[in-house]
Design an enzyme around this catalytic site. Structure first.
Site, PDB file in Angstrom:
ATOM      1  N   TYR A   1       0.800  -1.229   0.000  1.00 49.58           N
ATOM      2  CA  TYR A   1       0.000   0.000   0.000  1.00 49.58           C
ATOM      3  C   TYR A   1       0.834   1.280   0.000  1.00 49.58           C
ATOM      4  O   TYR A   1       0.953   1.954  -1.018  1.00 49.58           O
ATOM      5  CB  TYR A   1      -0.989  -0.021   1.179  1.00 49.58           C
TER       6      TYR A   1
ATOM      7  N   PRO B   1     -11.403  -0.960  -2.941  1.00 51.61           N
ATOM      8  CA  PRO B   1     -12.586  -1.695  -3.393  1.00 51.61           C
ATOM      9  C   PRO B   1     -13.868  -0.873  -3.239  1.00 51.61           C
ATOM     10  O   PRO B   1     -13.914   0.095  -2.479  1.00 51.61           O
ATOM     11  CB  PRO B   1     -12.624  -2.907  -2.463  1.00 51.61           C
TER      12      PRO B   1
ATOM     13  N   HIS C   1      -7.565   0.738   1.390  1.00 49.81           N
ATOM     14  CA  HIS C   1      -7.276  -0.613   1.844  1.00 49.81           C
ATOM     15  C   HIS C   1      -6.125  -0.764   2.854  1.00 49.81           C
ATOM     16  O   HIS C   1      -5.909  -1.854   3.397  1.00 49.81           O
ATOM     17  CB  HIS C   1      -6.923  -1.408   0.583  1.00 49.81           C
TER      18      HIS C   1
ATOM     19  N   LYS D   1     -24.463 -21.259  -2.817  1.00 46.35           N
ATOM     20  CA  LYS D   1     -23.645 -22.107  -1.929  1.00 46.35           C
ATOM     21  C   LYS D   1     -24.307 -23.445  -1.604  1.00 46.35           C
ATOM     22  O   LYS D   1     -23.637 -24.463  -1.474  1.00 46.35           O
ATOM     23  CB  LYS D   1     -23.428 -21.363  -0.596  1.00 46.35           C
TER      24      LYS D   1
ATOM     25  N   SER E   1     -24.582 -29.342  -1.022  1.00 44.39           N
ATOM     26  CA  SER E   1     -25.359 -30.575  -1.203  1.00 44.39           C
ATOM     27  C   SER E   1     -24.525 -31.636  -1.927  1.00 44.39           C
ATOM     28  O   SER E   1     -24.785 -32.829  -1.814  1.00 44.39           O
ATOM     29  CB  SER E   1     -26.651 -30.291  -1.978  1.00 44.39           C
TER      30      SER E   1
ATOM     31  N   SER F   1     -16.739 -27.770  -1.217  1.00 42.65           N
ATOM     32  CA  SER F   1     -16.556 -26.417  -0.692  1.00 42.65           C
ATOM     33  C   SER F   1     -17.099 -25.412  -1.715  1.00 42.65           C
ATOM     34  O   SER F   1     -16.664 -25.397  -2.869  1.00 42.65           O
ATOM     35  CB  SER F   1     -15.059 -26.169  -0.462  1.00 42.65           C
TER      36      SER F   1
ATOM     37  N   ASP G   1     -16.596 -22.254  -2.033  1.00 45.94           N
ATOM     38  CA  ASP G   1     -15.567 -21.353  -2.552  1.00 45.94           C
ATOM     39  C   ASP G   1     -14.686 -22.073  -3.580  1.00 45.94           C
ATOM     40  O   ASP G   1     -14.385 -21.526  -4.637  1.00 45.94           O
ATOM     41  CB  ASP G   1     -14.716 -20.805  -1.396  1.00 45.94           C
TER      42      ASP G   1
ATOM     43  N   THR H   1      -3.190 -10.872   4.814  1.00 45.23           N
ATOM     44  CA  THR H   1      -3.626 -11.857   3.812  1.00 45.23           C
ATOM     45  C   THR H   1      -2.454 -12.655   3.252  1.00 45.23           C
ATOM     46  O   THR H   1      -1.304 -12.229   3.342  1.00 45.23           O
ATOM     47  CB  THR H   1      -4.288 -11.165   2.605  1.00 45.23           C
TER      48      THR H   1
ATOM     49  N   SER I   1     -11.495 -12.358  -5.129  1.00 48.33           N
ATOM     50  CA  SER I   1     -11.677 -12.314  -3.689  1.00 48.33           C
ATOM     51  C   SER I   1     -13.125 -12.623  -3.356  1.00 48.33           C
ATOM     52  O   SER I   1     -14.042 -12.143  -4.027  1.00 48.33           O
ATOM     53  CB  SER I   1     -11.324 -10.906  -3.205  1.00 48.33           C
ATOM     54  N   GLN I   2     -13.294 -13.451  -2.330  1.00 42.36           N
ATOM     55  CA  GLN I   2     -14.647 -13.685  -1.842  1.00 42.36           C
ATOM     56  C   GLN I   2     -14.879 -12.806  -0.621  1.00 42.36           C
ATOM     57  O   GLN I   2     -14.075 -12.826   0.315  1.00 42.36           O
ATOM     58  CB  GLN I   2     -14.840 -15.137  -1.402  1.00 42.36           C
TER      59      GLN I   2
HETATM   60  N1  COA Z   1     -19.271 -30.059   2.098  1.00 46.54           N
HETATM   61  C1  COA Z   1     -20.260 -29.309   2.635  1.00 46.54           C
HETATM   62  N2  COA Z   1     -20.084 -28.043   3.096  1.00 46.54           N
HETATM   63  C2  COA Z   1     -18.845 -27.510   2.988  1.00 46.54           C
HETATM   64  C3  COA Z   1     -17.782 -28.231   2.439  1.00 46.54           C
HETATM   65  C4  COA Z   1     -18.027 -29.565   1.977  1.00 46.54           C
HETATM   66  N3  COA Z   1     -17.077 -30.308   1.446  1.00 46.54           N
HETATM   67  N4  COA Z   1     -16.689 -27.457   2.460  1.00 46.54           N
HETATM   68  C5  COA Z   1     -17.054 -26.298   3.017  1.00 46.54           C
HETATM   69  N5  COA Z   1     -18.352 -26.338   3.358  1.00 46.54           N
HETATM   70  C6  COA Z   1     -19.129 -25.297   4.037  1.00 46.54           C
HETATM   71  C7  COA Z   1     -18.331 -24.656   5.152  1.00 46.54           C
HETATM   72  O1  COA Z   1     -18.453 -25.390   6.335  1.00 46.54           O
HETATM   73  C8  COA Z   1     -18.938 -23.284   5.235  1.00 46.54           C
HETATM   74  O2  COA Z   1     -20.141 -23.419   5.974  1.00 46.54           O
HETATM   75  P1  COA Z   1     -20.948 -22.149   6.588  1.00 46.54           P
HETATM   76  O3  COA Z   1     -21.712 -21.558   5.446  1.00 46.54           O
HETATM   77  O4  COA Z   1     -21.801 -22.760   7.594  1.00 46.54           O
HETATM   78  O5  COA Z   1     -19.901 -21.238   7.128  1.00 46.54           O
HETATM   79  C9  COA Z   1     -19.317 -22.986   3.803  1.00 46.54           C
HETATM   80  O6  COA Z   1     -19.406 -24.241   3.143  1.00 46.54           O
HETATM   81  C10 COA Z   1     -18.313 -22.116   3.089  1.00 46.54           C
HETATM   82  O7  COA Z   1     -17.050 -22.740   3.034  1.00 46.54           O
HETATM   83  P2  COA Z   1     -16.063 -22.547   1.802  1.00 46.54           P
HETATM   84  O8  COA Z   1     -16.855 -22.137   0.627  1.00 46.54           O
HETATM   85  O9  COA Z   1     -15.199 -23.743   1.685  1.00 46.54           O
HETATM   86  O10 COA Z   1     -15.161 -21.328   2.133  1.00 46.54           O
HETATM   87  P3  COA Z   1     -14.923 -20.378   3.373  1.00 46.54           P
HETATM   88  O11 COA Z   1     -16.185 -19.752   3.815  1.00 46.54           O
HETATM   89  O12 COA Z   1     -14.144 -21.144   4.366  1.00 46.54           O
HETATM   90  O13 COA Z   1     -14.063 -19.259   2.700  1.00 46.54           O
HETATM   91  C11 COA Z   1     -12.063 -18.163   2.007  1.00 46.54           C
HETATM   92  C12 COA Z   1     -12.865 -19.472   2.007  1.00 46.54           C
HETATM   93  C13 COA Z   1     -10.797 -18.337   1.233  1.00 46.54           C
HETATM   94  C14 COA Z   1     -12.901 -17.066   1.336  1.00 46.54           C
HETATM   95  C15 COA Z   1     -11.775 -17.800   3.483  1.00 46.54           C
HETATM   96  O14 COA Z   1     -10.938 -18.774   4.047  1.00 46.54           O
HETATM   97  C16 COA Z   1     -11.071 -16.490   3.654  1.00 46.54           C
HETATM   98  O15 COA Z   1      -9.859 -16.436   3.755  1.00 46.54           O
HETATM   99  N6  COA Z   1     -11.861 -15.383   3.732  1.00 46.54           N
HETATM  100  C17 COA Z   1     -11.334 -14.055   3.832  1.00 46.54           C
HETATM  101  C18 COA Z   1     -11.201 -13.467   2.470  1.00 46.54           C
HETATM  102  C19 COA Z   1     -10.949 -11.988   2.545  1.00 46.54           C
HETATM  103  O16 COA Z   1     -10.373 -11.482   3.487  1.00 46.54           O
HETATM  104  N7  COA Z   1     -11.437 -11.290   1.512  1.00 46.54           N
HETATM  105  C20 COA Z   1     -11.345  -9.868   1.448  1.00 46.54           C
HETATM  106  C21 COA Z   1     -10.016  -9.397   1.059  1.00 46.54           C
HETATM  107  S1  COA Z   1      -9.929  -7.668   1.162  1.00 46.54           S
HETATM  108  C1  HC5 Z   2     -15.287  -5.295  -0.501  1.00 49.94           C
HETATM  109  C2  HC5 Z   2     -14.412  -6.179  -1.300  1.00 49.94           C
HETATM  110  C3  HC5 Z   2     -13.009  -6.090  -0.903  1.00 49.94           C
HETATM  111  C4  HC5 Z   2     -12.083  -7.036  -1.574  1.00 49.94           C
HETATM  112  C5  HC5 Z   2     -10.715  -6.513  -1.535  1.00 49.94           C
HETATM  113  C6  HC5 Z   2      -9.642  -7.517  -1.751  1.00 49.94           C
HETATM  114  O1  HC5 Z   2      -9.870  -8.668  -1.939  1.00 49.94           O
HETATM  115  O2  HC5 Z   2      -8.406  -7.052  -1.745  1.00 49.94           O
HETATM  116  C7  HC5 Z   2      -7.316  -7.948  -1.886  1.00 49.94           C
HETATM  117  C8  HC5 Z   2      -6.447  -7.786  -0.653  1.00 49.94           C
HETATM  118  C9  HC5 Z   2      -5.447  -8.831  -0.446  1.00 49.94           C
HETATM  119  O3  HC5 Z   2      -4.490  -8.598   0.303  1.00 49.94           O
HETATM  120  O4  HC5 Z   2      -5.580  -9.924  -0.991  1.00 49.94           O
HETATM  121  C10 HC5 Z   2      -6.533  -7.567  -3.121  1.00 49.94           C
HETATM  122  N1  HC5 Z   2      -7.186  -7.848  -4.414  1.00 49.94           N
HETATM  123  C11 HC5 Z   2      -8.307  -6.967  -4.658  1.00 49.94           C
HETATM  124  C12 HC5 Z   2      -6.178  -7.586  -5.442  1.00 49.94           C
HETATM  125  C13 HC5 Z   2      -7.624  -9.242  -4.543  1.00 49.94           C
END
Ligand code: COA
Ligand code: HC5
Length: 630
Positions: A112, A125, A349, A424, A429, A433, A435, A470, A559-560
């Site tokens: 940054y 974002p 950010h 999801k 089902s 996962s 994601d 991250t 990004s999720q």
């Molecule tokens: N069978 C059935 N359910 C499953 C499954 C499987 N094999 N694998 C996962 N699931 C369920 C999980 O238990 C979870 O349940 P919930 O809805 O009750 O919480 C749900 O499905 C979602 O899991 P999944 O899709 O695997 O991913 P996650 O929610 O763990 O997310 C990331 C994955 C990478 C997004 C998360 O670990 C992360 O790091 N998030 C932060 C991202 C972030 O900071 N973004 C912004 C950046 S600025």
């Molecule tokens: C409200 C949505 C915010 C998403 C922002 C995000 O994912 O930023 C990432 C930060 C990081 O360290 O992974 C960077 N990215 C946008 C380039 C994926």
């Protein structure tokens, strides 16, 4: 020029200015409330072993480079294990022993504050709220009043440290980021920016919000003389006064914050030479957040255009002819309330990831839905205009910044996608996962369009560790590559395709688990590089290798960010010929934004969005979902 600069905006950044300023350190918090109940017991970010990171690194490089380049990289890896690997690892170990988090100060700097390209589009974002149902100015101001009241309501929980500790996979996360989203601002610097924070625990904490209307700045005290927050009716009255006080449009000051950081920093220096302007800047930086009351934006031509315009209004303001002058992109949090129900936010950010922002948004929208006026505060302070004097030089800089801002804004090819056949629940089902499922679908979409895979970034949270930020999930894997090839090959049976798909999703989930537990590879590789630079050594051959550059040239950056509300999140691509994809998966649908640049002949957001929808449809069919439902 702009494209070139953007090309450089990758998390590696330059290495200038690793010396940390006082302001850049994490704020000191006194953990008294339950929000920080587990903070002290959170683990420290670990350092993976040299062997482990290099082994995984080779696996992620393999699908991306030629066999010959791969063999060369293998040799470099072997050499690195002997030297300088162990020495650099020892430097990192020393650092890890001395710091709360060996990575977070570095990260703030190289991802940054030292980056010189504009914060808008590829760094800040945007979040787009569900469309609100007002249509006139009164409705706009009333909704803005509710948003302000909702944020102040949330602020009480931050100030009193009563927010519940956030969990990821059942494990508690570091909560420090929540403490940095209000009362913060990035400040441009010629070589390196800084970040200032005025939390409520400091003496004389801020009591005001900055309101922007027609490119003018106003200070609105959101607490009454009795220290109670103003209620929605009182805020509405104050906003009405502000609108009355600013009938004409002022110079597009906000576009300066869209400029490359060095140009903006030079203008900033000229601007604050004037004491009146300095006072305004201090007030803006100190304020709790910015609320932008927008004027008419570009008129949409159809429904798709309506969606993409709403996203770009939050991402960059629509250009200087519309609302880009009515923004302060350096402010950590700025809400935008537009005409005809288009609302959202944009955030800077440096100090926080998306989840705390999604949390505040969810709270604010729930607060707004309740439609309560709240208790009246005793006695309101008058709203104050933050006066600005525009010198000829600054006015000239604004004109130049407008050209840069418009060229950037016009280059953004943005699509909002609501995929509503399933969400999801369907992945769950299938015992997959969600994601991982979505990420492999994106790999398929890319492969469909380009016939080859590309380096793909997904954000993994490191907040299971104290002050964690991250790491990268490298979504393009040997397994995803095997699946995408097979999926488009008509000679491969359905059973084999299903099997390869499940393997790819499983591999993604495994990588995710490793990354969020501190066993990712990207920040470790970066750490070695930064340790070498800090020790005055050459950058290792491993890091100068073409394969390293290829594996970091994230043509798909994703990004999720989950939210309770039906919001759309967005950011721009991080390379000129790539895509930025943000998604908010819900139980029965998925909101995506797909972004790229018109300047690149290789990319087309609409085509990618279509390929993504088709991929999701095909996976549904592949997994045997009943056709009647489609
Ligand atoms: N069978 C059935 N359910 C499953 C499954 C499987 N094999 N694998 C996962 N699931 C369920 C999980 O238990 C979870 O349940 P919930 O809805 O009750 O919480 C749900 O499905 C979602 O899991 P999944 O899709 O695997 O991913 P996650 O929610 O763990 O997310 C990331 C994955 C990478 C997004 C998360 O670990 C992360 O790091 N998030 C932060 C991202 C972030 O900071 N973004 C912004 C950046 S600025
Ligand atoms: C409200 C949505 C915010 C998403 C922002 C995000 O994912 O930023 C990432 C930060 C990081 O360290 O992974 C960077 N990215 C946008 C380039 C994926």
């Amino acid at each position: 020029m702009i494209t070139m600069l953007r090309h450089l905006r990758k998390p590696l950044g330059d290495h200038a200015g690793l010396i940390l300023s006082k302001m850049q350190r994490e704020p000191k918090i006194k953990p008294i409330g339950r929000m920080f109940a587990v903070q002290d017991s959170l683990p420290r970010l670990p350092l993976p072993s040299v062997e482990q990171t290099l082994h995984k690194y080779l696996r992620t490089v393999q699908p991306l480079v030629s066999a010959e380049d791969y063999r060369h990289t293998e040799k470099l890896v072997e050499a690195f294990k002997k030297s300088p690997g162990p020495e650099l690892q020892a430097l990192l170990e020393k650092r890890a022993g001395e710091k709360t988090n060996w990575l977070s100060d570095w990260w703030k700097d190289v991802a940054y504050l030292s980056i010189r390209t504009p914060v808008v589009i590829s760094s800040n974002p945007a979040v787009i709220f569900p469309r609100q149902d007002y249509t006139d100015k009164k409705g706009q101001l009333r909704f803005a009043a509710k948003v302000i009241a909702g944020v102040i309501d949330y602020k009480v929980m931050i100030d009193e440290q009563t927010l519940p500790v956030e969990l990821l996979g059942g494990k508690p996360l570091c909560m420090i980021q929540y403490y940095t989203i209000l009362g913060g601002c990035r400040v441009p610097g010629v070589k390196r920016d800084s970040h200032v924070l005025y939390p409520s625990t400091e003496p004389n904490p801020p009591r005001h919000v900055t309101i922007m209307h027609k490119n003018q700045l106003f200070s609105l005290d959101v607490y009454g003389n009795d220290n109670r927050p103003l209620n929605v009716e009182q805020l509405y009255q104050q906003l009405t006064k502000i609108v009355e006080m600013s009938p004409n449009t002022a110079p597009s000051i906000g576009v300066l914050t869209m400029g490359d950081r060095t140009s903006w920093a030079k203008t900033y220096k000229k601007l604050v030479k004037d004491k009146v302007n300095q006072t305004a800047m201090e007030s803006l930086q100190r304020s709790i957040f910015v609320m932008c009351l927008d004027s008419t934006g570009e008129q949409p031509t159809d429904e798709d255009h309506t969606n993409s315009l709403a996203i770009t209004q939050m991402l960059h303001g629509g250009g200087s002819a519309y609302n880009s002058g009515n923004r302060w992109f350096d402010k950590t949090l700025q809400f935008v309330v537009g005409e005809k129900g288009v609302c959202g936010l944009n955030y800077e950010h440096t100090t926080a990831e998306g989840p705390p922002i999604a949390a505040i948004m969810d709270h604010v929208l729930t607060f707004c839905e309740k439609n309560e006026t709240g208790l009246k505060a005793g006695g309101m302070t008058d709203v104050r205009k933050m006066e600005l004097n525009y010198s000829k030089e600054v006015l000239k800089d604004i004109e130049e910044a407008k050209v840069q801002a418009d060229s950037m804004a016009n280059d953004v090819d943005m699509r909002g996608v609501t995929y509503d056949r399933y969400g999801k629940n369907f992945a769950k089902s299938q015992r997959l996962s969600p994601d991982g499922y979505i990420q492999v679908a994106m790999q398929l979409a890319y492969f469909r369009l380009y016939g080859k895979p590309c380096a793909t970034y997904e954000t993994a949270s490191l907040r299971r560790f104290l002050h964690g930020r991250t790491d990268t999930i490298r979504s393009c894997s040997i397994d995803s590559f095997n699946f995408t090839k097979a999926m488009l090959d008509s000679s491969v049976s359905q059973e084999v395709k299903v099997d390869l798909f499940k393997k790819a999703v499983l591999a993604h989930r495994k990588y995710t688990d490793e990354a969020i537990n501190g066993n990712g590879i990207d920040r470790h590789l970066l750490g070695w590089k930064l340790a070498a630079v800090e020790a005055g050594q050459n950058i290792p051959d491993l890091h100068m290798d073409g394969s390293y550059a290829t594996s970091l040239y994230f043509k798909v950056s994703t990004s999720q960010v989950g939210a309770k509300h039906d919001a759309v999140m967005a950011f721009g691509a991080v390379v000129p010929d790539g895509y930025g994809i943000c998604y908010n998966p819900q139980n029965t649908k998925i909101n995506f934004s797909v972004s790229s640049y018109f300047n690149s002949p290789e990319t087309d957001s609409k085509r990618f969005a279509t390929a993504l929808k088709e991929s999701l449809d095909d996976l549904h069919t592949l997994l045997g979902a009943p056709q009647a439902k489609l």
